[in-house]
Design an enzyme around this catalytic site. Structure first.
Site, PDB file in Angstrom:
ATOM      1  N   HIS A  56       1.054  -1.109   0.084  1.00  0.00           N
ATOM      2  CA  HIS A  56      -0.013   0.031   0.505  1.00  0.00           C
ATOM      3  C   HIS A  56       0.969   1.239   0.056  1.00  0.00           C
ATOM      4  CE1 HIS A  56       0.551  -0.883   4.577  1.00  0.00           C
ATOM      5  NE2 HIS A  56       1.277   0.786   4.273  1.00  0.00           N
TER       6      HIS A  56
HETATM    7  P1  TYD Z   1      -2.273  -2.926   7.774  1.00  0.00           P
HETATM    8  O1  TYD Z   1      -1.683  -1.162   7.809  1.00  0.00           O
HETATM    9  O2  TYD Z   1      -3.071  -3.733   6.731  1.00  0.00           O
HETATM   10  O3  TYD Z   1      -0.668  -3.578   7.855  1.00  0.00           O
HETATM   11  P2  TYD Z   1      -0.192  -4.089   6.649  1.00  0.00           P
HETATM   12  O4  TYD Z   1       0.359  -3.195   5.530  1.00  0.00           O
HETATM   13  O5  TYD Z   1       1.661  -4.658   7.644  1.00  0.00           O
HETATM   14  O6  TYD Z   1      -0.143  -5.766   6.195  1.00  0.00           O
HETATM   15  O7  TYD Z   1      -2.808  -3.028   8.862  1.00  0.00           O
HETATM   16  C1  TYD Z   1      -3.406  -4.372   9.123  1.00  0.00           C
HETATM   17  C2  TYD Z   1      -4.532  -4.084  10.549  1.00  0.00           C
HETATM   18  O8  TYD Z   1      -4.377  -3.255  10.816  1.00  0.00           O
HETATM   19  C3  TYD Z   1      -5.857  -3.131   9.525  1.00  0.00           C
HETATM   20  O9  TYD Z   1      -7.102  -4.083   9.885  1.00  0.00           O
HETATM   21  C4  TYD Z   1      -5.553  -2.194   9.676  1.00  0.00           C
HETATM   22  C5  TYD Z   1      -5.236  -2.250  11.634  1.00  0.00           C
HETATM   23  N1  TYD Z   1      -4.278  -1.904  11.910  1.00  0.00           N
HETATM   24  C6  TYD Z   1      -5.071  -0.539  13.425  1.00  0.00           C
HETATM   25  O10 TYD Z   1      -5.974  -0.558  13.443  1.00  0.00           O
HETATM   26  N2  TYD Z   1      -3.887   0.541  13.474  1.00  0.00           N
HETATM   27  C7  TYD Z   1      -2.766   0.481  13.096  1.00  0.00           C
HETATM   28  O11 TYD Z   1      -2.211   1.525  13.384  1.00  0.00           O
HETATM   29  C8  TYD Z   1      -1.969  -0.303  11.834  1.00  0.00           C
HETATM   30  C9  TYD Z   1      -1.196   0.029  11.003  1.00  0.00           C
HETATM   31  C10 TYD Z   1      -2.773  -0.849  11.198  1.00  0.00           C
END
Ligand code: TYD
Length: 139
Positions: A56
């Site tokens: 992303h």
């Molecule tokens: P995501 O940012 O998609 O993780 P990655 O890019 O590392 O795979 O986040 C994973 C999940 O965690 C998503 O459901 C959103 C949640 N999340 C929060 O609730 N708060 C946060 O600060 C972050 C970074 C993620």
């Protein structure tokens, strides 16, 4: 808003306090270490071998990504150029500017990816589709 490219991102050497007998300590302090103030800290851990994270971009968020333990690779893209950074030192961080696509891969066993972020969590700040990202970059 300025659109940064991957060459605006770099490894930042963090303050490291070494004691021969008692190990090391690294400090990140608002107003001192980074070009942004830290509003949120989160960390990834227990990532199974072969899994990747990220995929992303963030419209506004800036981050410092640190391998607090173990190692992994962060690949950044601005839609034209790509750069990969291997992180394996707890006293180094990758400064990631806004508007860039990121992939985190090749997590070692026991890796801890600590992220210091310039903003609190905001789902609307994410671009999760690569074609949307290219449109966002006007490519
Ligand atoms: P995501 O940012 O998609 O993780 P990655 O890019 O590392 O795979 O986040 C994973 C999940 O965690 C998503 O459901 C959103 C949640 N999340 C929060 O609730 N708060 C946060 O600060 C972050 C970074 C993620």
């Amino acid at each position: 808003m300025a659109k940064y490219n991957v060459f605006d991102c770099s490894i930042v050497e963090l303050d490291k306090h070494h004691s021969d007998r008692k190990g090391n300590l690294t400090v990140v302090e608002n107003g001192e270490t980074l070009p942004f103030d830290v509003k949120r800290v989160y960390y990834l851990y227990d990532v199974p071998g072969g899994e990747s994270r990220g995929s992303h971009a963030h419209k506004d968020l800036e981050q410092l990504i640190v391998a607090a333990s173990g190692s992994f690779t962060v690949t950044l893209s601005d839609g034209i150029n790509k750069r990969s950074f291997f992180l394996n030192r707890p006293y180094q961080g990758l400064y990631v500017r806004s508007g860039l696509w990121r992939e985190l891969e090749d997590f070692s066993s026991g890796a801890v990816c600590m992220v210091l972020a310039s903003e609190i969590y905001c789902a609307d700040d994410y671009i999760r589709d690569y074609d949307d990202f290219l449109r966002y970059r006007d490519i």
